[in-house]
Design a protein around this motif. Structure first.
Motif, PDB file in Angstrom:
ATOM      1  N   LYS A 129      39.601  33.108  40.361  1.00  0.00           N
ATOM      2  CA  LYS A 129      39.544  32.240  39.177  1.00  0.00           C
ATOM      3  C   LYS A 129      38.509  32.702  38.153  1.00  0.00           C
ATOM      4  O   LYS A 129      38.530  32.256  37.007  1.00  0.00           O
ATOM      5  CB  LYS A 129      39.289  30.799  39.590  1.00  0.00           C
ATOM      6  N   GLN A 131      38.504  35.284  36.542  1.00  0.00           N
ATOM      7  CA  GLN A 131      39.162  35.950  35.414  1.00  0.00           C
ATOM      8  C   GLN A 131      39.226  35.031  34.195  1.00  0.00           C
ATOM      9  O   GLN A 131      39.135  35.488  33.055  1.00  0.00           O
ATOM     10  CB  GLN A 131      40.554  36.438  35.798  1.00  0.00           C
ATOM     11  N   HIS A 132      39.318  33.715  34.410  1.00  0.00           N
ATOM     12  CA  HIS A 132      39.372  32.773  33.294  1.00  0.00           C
ATOM     13  C   HIS A 132      38.020  32.709  32.577  1.00  0.00           C
ATOM     14  O   HIS A 132      37.966  32.601  31.354  1.00  0.00           O
ATOM     15  CB  HIS A 132      39.802  31.392  33.790  1.00  0.00           C
ATOM     16  N   LYS A 135      37.813  35.834  30.379  1.00  0.00           N
ATOM     17  CA  LYS A 135      38.630  35.683  29.166  1.00  0.00           C
ATOM     18  C   LYS A 135      37.913  34.789  28.157  1.00  0.00           C
ATOM     19  O   LYS A 135      37.906  35.079  26.958  1.00  0.00           O
ATOM     20  CB  LYS A 135      40.000  35.088  29.506  1.00  0.00           C
ATOM     21  N   LYS A 136      37.297  33.741  28.642  1.00  0.00           N
ATOM     22  CA  LYS A 136      36.605  32.786  27.779  1.00  0.00           C
ATOM     23  C   LYS A 136      35.450  33.439  27.014  1.00  0.00           C
ATOM     24  O   LYS A 136      35.151  33.044  25.885  1.00  0.00           O
ATOM     25  CB  LYS A 136      36.090  31.627  28.633  1.00  0.00           C
TER      26      LYS A 136
END
Length: 166
Positions: A129, A131-132, A135-136
């Motif tokens: 998780k 990875q989110h 990206k943020k």
């Protein structure tokens, strides 16, 4: 919170942190056997020292008072390019969501810019998780990579990059 450079004398602390963090991070993704294998392969004091001495990995610790809450490692001129590679970034589960990961990334960005890097690069497990979070804060998935390890183990990763702005 303070971020300080780590030296080989800090490797026992980094190893202990990895052993405390990885079961929470990867327990639902990897088998217990693969988890134990990877911890032994990546976080023995010998492996950490080899990365430091022979591969040029540099380590950072994030601390609150005298307590180390997490660590990161990075390498300049990754694959002989103007890229700084983040090899490791881990925080104790109970400290996640407090902005410490962002602080570590910002420190690596600052150091990278001082060393004339154009971008940051990292791998993240496709089922992680985190990875989110990446990206943020401006990372983009640029590739997928499957890395075969011993005993038939496989790392299934996204390659993510973030362009640095001067």
């Amino acid at each position: 919170m303070t971020i300080i450079p780590a030296t080989p004398s800090d490797f026992p602390t980094i190893k202990a942190l990895a052993y405390a963090i990885w079961p929470d991070t990867y327990g639902a993704i990897l088998s217990q056997e693969q988890l134990e294998y990877m911890l032994g392969a990546f976080y023995s004091e010998e492996a950490l020292l080899e990365n430091y001495m022979e591969k040029g990995h540099r380590f950072l610790l994030v601390k609150e008072d005298d307590t180390v809450l997490g660590f990161a490692s990075y390498e300049h001129l990754y694959k002989e390019t103007n890229t700084t590679r983040i090899h490791k970034i881990y925080l104790l589960p109970e400290t996640q969501g407090r902005g410490l990961g962002k602080l570590l990334i910002q420190e690596i960005e600052k150091i990278s810019l001082e060393n004339h890097a154009d971008k940051l690069s990292l791998n993240v497990n496709r089922y992680n998780k985190a990875q989110h979070f990446y990206k943020k804060i401006g990372f983009e998935i640029v590739d997928e990579e499957d890395i075969e390890l011993e005993f038939g183990y496989l790392m299934e990763d996204y390659v993510m990059e973030k362009l640095l702005v001067r």
